[in-house]
Write a protein that holds these residues in place. Structure first.
Motif, mmCIF file in Angstrom:
data_model
loop_
_atom_site.group_PDB
_atom_site.id
_atom_site.type_symbol
_atom_site.label_atom_id
_atom_site.label_comp_id
_atom_site.label_asym_id
_atom_site.label_seq_id
_atom_site.Cartn_x
_atom_site.Cartn_y
_atom_site.Cartn_z
ATOM 1 N N VAL A 84 47.617 40.926 33.397
ATOM 2 C CA VAL A 84 48.392 40.059 34.282
ATOM 3 C C VAL A 84 48.598 40.743 35.626
ATOM 4 O O VAL A 84 48.503 40.122 36.689
ATOM 5 C CB VAL A 84 49.733 39.691 33.614
ATOM 6 C CG1 VAL A 84 50.637 39.002 34.600
ATOM 7 C CG2 VAL A 84 49.508 38.807 32.429
ATOM 8 N N MET A 85 48.823 42.055 35.585
ATOM 9 C CA MET A 85 49.013 42.795 36.830
ATOM 10 C C MET A 85 47.742 42.768 37.669
ATOM 11 O O MET A 85 47.773 42.540 38.878
ATOM 12 C CB MET A 85 49.398 44.234 36.491
ATOM 13 C CG MET A 85 50.079 44.974 37.610
ATOM 14 S SD MET A 85 50.609 46.579 37.072
ATOM 15 C CE MET A 85 52.166 46.242 36.313
ATOM 16 N N MET A 86 46.579 42.966 37.006
ATOM 17 C CA MET A 86 45.311 42.918 37.734
ATOM 18 C C MET A 86 45.089 41.560 38.363
ATOM 19 O O MET A 86 44.603 41.454 39.480
ATOM 20 C CB MET A 86 44.164 43.201 36.759
ATOM 21 C CG MET A 86 43.849 44.644 36.578
ATOM 22 S SD MET A 86 42.257 44.781 35.821
ATOM 23 C CE MET A 86 42.644 44.618 34.120
ATOM 24 N N LEU A 87 45.448 40.491 37.613
ATOM 25 C CA LEU A 87 45.138 39.150 38.105
ATOM 26 C C LEU A 87 46.087 38.712 39.202
ATOM 27 O O LEU A 87 45.703 37.981 40.104
ATOM 28 C CB LEU A 87 45.190 38.144 36.953
ATOM 29 C CG LEU A 87 44.055 38.187 35.949
ATOM 30 C CD1 LEU A 87 44.376 37.298 34.774
ATOM 31 C CD2 LEU A 87 42.782 37.722 36.598
ATOM 32 N N LEU A 88 47.356 39.126 39.116
ATOM 33 C CA LEU A 88 48.360 38.498 39.974
ATOM 34 C C LEU A 88 48.928 39.408 41.041
ATOM 35 O O LEU A 88 49.592 38.930 41.949
ATOM 36 C CB LEU A 88 49.524 37.974 39.115
ATOM 37 C CG LEU A 88 49.184 36.870 38.139
ATOM 38 C CD1 LEU A 88 50.418 36.422 37.437
ATOM 39 C CD2 LEU A 88 48.571 35.696 38.867
ATOM 40 N N LYS A 89 48.704 40.715 40.955
ATOM 41 C CA LYS A 89 49.345 41.584 41.935
ATOM 42 C C LYS A 89 48.749 41.353 43.315
ATOM 43 O O LYS A 89 47.537 41.320 43.489
ATOM 44 C CB LYS A 89 49.191 43.051 41.528
ATOM 45 C CG LYS A 89 50.207 43.916 42.235
ATOM 46 C CD LYS A 89 50.383 45.235 41.522
ATOM 47 C CE LYS A 89 51.546 45.972 42.141
ATOM 48 N NZ LYS A 89 51.756 47.275 41.584
ATOM 49 N N LYS A 90 49.626 41.196 44.311
ATOM 50 C CA LYS A 90 49.155 40.908 45.665
ATOM 51 C C LYS A 90 49.008 42.204 46.456
ATOM 52 O O LYS A 90 49.627 43.217 46.139
ATOM 53 C CB LYS A 90 50.156 40.014 46.378
ATOM 54 C CG LYS A 90 50.141 38.597 45.862
ATOM 55 C CD LYS A 90 51.197 37.800 46.573
ATOM 56 C CE LYS A 90 51.388 36.455 45.952
ATOM 57 N NZ LYS A 90 52.691 35.905 46.279
ATOM 58 N N ASP A 91 48.212 42.119 47.527
ATOM 59 C CA ASP A 91 48.087 43.273 48.427
ATOM 60 C C ASP A 91 49.357 43.394 49.263
ATOM 61 O O ASP A 91 50.139 42.469 49.379
ATOM 62 C CB ASP A 91 46.883 43.088 49.356
ATOM 63 C CG ASP A 91 45.622 42.904 48.558
ATOM 64 O OD1 ASP A 91 45.599 43.396 47.431
ATOM 65 O OD2 ASP A 91 44.687 42.258 49.058
ATOM 66 N N GLU A 92 49.490 44.537 49.879
ATOM 67 C CA GLU A 92 50.652 44.777 50.732
ATOM 68 C C GLU A 92 50.720 43.750 51.855
ATOM 69 O O GLU A 92 51.783 43.284 52.238
ATOM 70 C CB GLU A 92 50.561 46.186 51.340
ATOM 71 C CG GLU A 92 50.601 47.306 50.330
ATOM 72 C CD GLU A 92 51.993 47.868 50.168
ATOM 73 O OE1 GLU A 92 52.825 47.609 51.031
ATOM 74 O OE2 GLU A 92 52.228 48.557 49.159
ATOM 75 N N LYS A 93 49.515 43.377 52.385
ATOM 76 C CA LYS A 93 49.501 42.507 53.561
ATOM 77 C C LYS A 93 49.851 41.074 53.204
ATOM 78 O O LYS A 93 50.463 40.361 53.988
ATOM 79 C CB LYS A 93 48.100 42.530 54.189
ATOM 80 C CG LYS A 93 47.724 43.885 54.758
ATOM 81 C CD LYS A 93 46.245 43.901 55.122
ATOM 82 C CE LYS A 93 45.775 45.328 55.313
ATOM 83 N NZ LYS A 93 44.323 45.415 55.382
ATOM 84 N N LYS A 94 49.419 40.660 52.014
ATOM 85 C CA LYS A 94 49.532 39.244 51.688
ATOM 86 C C LYS A 94 50.902 38.856 51.157
ATOM 87 O O LYS A 94 51.150 37.695 50.863
ATOM 88 C CB LYS A 94 48.466 38.868 50.657
ATOM 89 C CG LYS A 94 47.087 38.756 51.265
ATOM 90 C CD LYS A 94 46.078 38.364 50.216
ATOM 91 C CE LYS A 94 44.678 38.358 50.802
ATOM 92 N NZ LYS A 94 43.672 38.177 49.754
#
Lengths: 298, 124
Positions: A142-152
């Motif tokens: 879930v972390m791989m799929l949903l974690k966003k980048d710092e910018k986004k």
């Protein structure tokens, strides 16, 4: 003379092949083109029909087939159920010597009053380790799929912290939920409960805290690093405490920890610490599921 | 047809629930509803396992007053299996919901047919 002969054979060959008539000199090979043209139009017509009705008719056929499959499955399952041994009969084959052994010697061997806790955290503790690992792998995916980048990351998070009703009710409920979760974990070997259910209750308490008092306030206390460290330490403890039975061929080596008086909180050897480890893993996983689905970060 | 269809009413109900979940999985085009159907199937399995472990007149498998006679308590093994099942179903649900969220962000719809049509268009 030779050329004449060659010409005749060539004409004869053509005649045999069918594209030269002696009388009409030559026949145009138009029918083939015509048939090709006709096929093309059939294909086009099929494509037009497919665009207009294809999906619709496919849906109808699909629905019919799936209802047929489901009804057939239900009938087969119900037919099987009608031949199963009668409900609640103590002589059923499911109630064999394995379960008798668990209830008869469970208290003596594991020290846990709750036979289910003794079973899953002592006899089958390695299986429960795998279960926690399944939960951990799910959290990682879930972390791989949903974690966003710092910018986004969106800067305007949805915040209910100004809602007075949720805030005041959460002030009363969150401590009760957390204490009830701790009670369930610590009493896992004495009463219904244990690491998984207590961890789920504590995770629910943290989720309520986060949604009532605002995400920023919660993320100051519950950080990504803290959750990761708790899960890591719990996993290492569990693996060290129970992984050895995998390497010794599932022969139980005595741990030397006294089992204590049955019914006391501090009793039953390793079951209480293992319950705490499982409870911490489940709490952190539940909270990180919520945070990742809601904001894309912990 | 065997004699025990109505004696085993818990098992019967769980199998009907299972069929309902399976039908939902097939017929709903919405991905979230498919996941709900999957969860209904999970619940049916818990009910089935719980019913298999019950012994008429048995107590919960928590030993009271040091009585360790197995005939007093119900079978503890299916309860442990249900625990395993719950954890695995939570994990599967979380992963599939995360995938659904990603699909929604990419295609702006949860309808699986529309997603397939969009994929076909992109391929062409």
């Amino acid at each position: 003379m030779k050329t004449m002969k060659n010409k005749i054979t060539a004409v004869f060959k053509k005649f045999i092949d069918g594209d030269f008539d002696i009388e009409a000199k030559e026949i145009k090979v138009k029918p083939e083109i015509k048939s090709e043209h006709k096929e093309q139009s059939m294909k086009e017509r099929y494509l037009i029909w497919h665009d207009n009705h294809g999906v619709h008719s496919f849906k109808t056929i699909y629905a019919g087939c799936s209802i047929f499959v489901c009804v057939t499955l239900a009938v087969i399952l119900l037919y099987t159920v009608s031949y199963l041994p009668a409900y609640g009969n103590p002589l059923n084959p499911a109630n064999n010597e394995v379960s008798d052994r668990y209830t008869e010697f469970g208290l003596e061997e594991t020290g846990a009053v709750n036979t289910v806790a003794g079973m899953i955290l002592d006899y089958r503790a390695f299986d429960t380790f795998g279960e926690s690992a399944v939960l951990f792998v799910a959290a990682s995916i879930v972390m791989m799929l949903l974690k966003k980048d710092e910018k986004k990351r969106s800067k305007h998070l949805e915040d209910h912290s100004r809602d007075p009703i949720i805030k005041h009710i959460a002030q009363v409920i969150v401590p009760c939920l957390l204490i009830f979760g701790v009670y369930l974990v610590l009493n896992g070997h004495l009463s219904p409960g244990g690491g998984f259910s207590g961890g789920a209750v504590m995770g629910a308490g943290l989720i309520l805290y986060s949604s009532a008092f605002g995400y920023r306030k919660a993320s100051k206390v519950i950080t990504d690093k803290l959750l990761r460290n708790i899960v890591f330490v719990s996993f290492c403890f569990y693996a060290v405490a129970k992984g050895y039975s995998f390497f010794t061929g599932a022969n139980h080596i005595p741990t030397g920890i006294p089992l204590g008086t049955a019914g006391n909180i501090i009793s039953s050897g390793l079951i209480l610490p293992l319950n705490i480890a499982v409870g911490l893993i489940v709490t952190c996983t539940m909270y990180s599921f919520y945070a990742l689905f809601n904001k894309g970060e912990i | 047809m065997g004699p025990n269809l109505f004696t085993n009413y818990y098992e019967t109900a769980s199998m009907i629930l299972f069929a309902i979940g399976f039908t939902t999985l097939f017929l709903q085009p919405n991905i979230i509803k498919k996941i709900i159907g999957f969860n209904i199937m999970d619940t049916a399995i818990y009910l089935f396992l719980g019913a298999k472990g019950y012994i008429a007149g048995g107590l919960a498998p928590i030993i009271v007053n040091g009585v360790t006679d197995p005939s007093v308590y119900i079978n503890p093994i299916p309860s442990g299996l249900v625990l395993t099942g719950i954890v695995v179903s939570v994990s599967v649900t979380a992963v599939s919901l995360a995938l659904a969220q990603r699909l929604y962000k990419r295609y702006n719809t949860l309808n699986i047919d529309e997603i397939l049509l969009q994929v076909e268009k992109e391929r062409a």
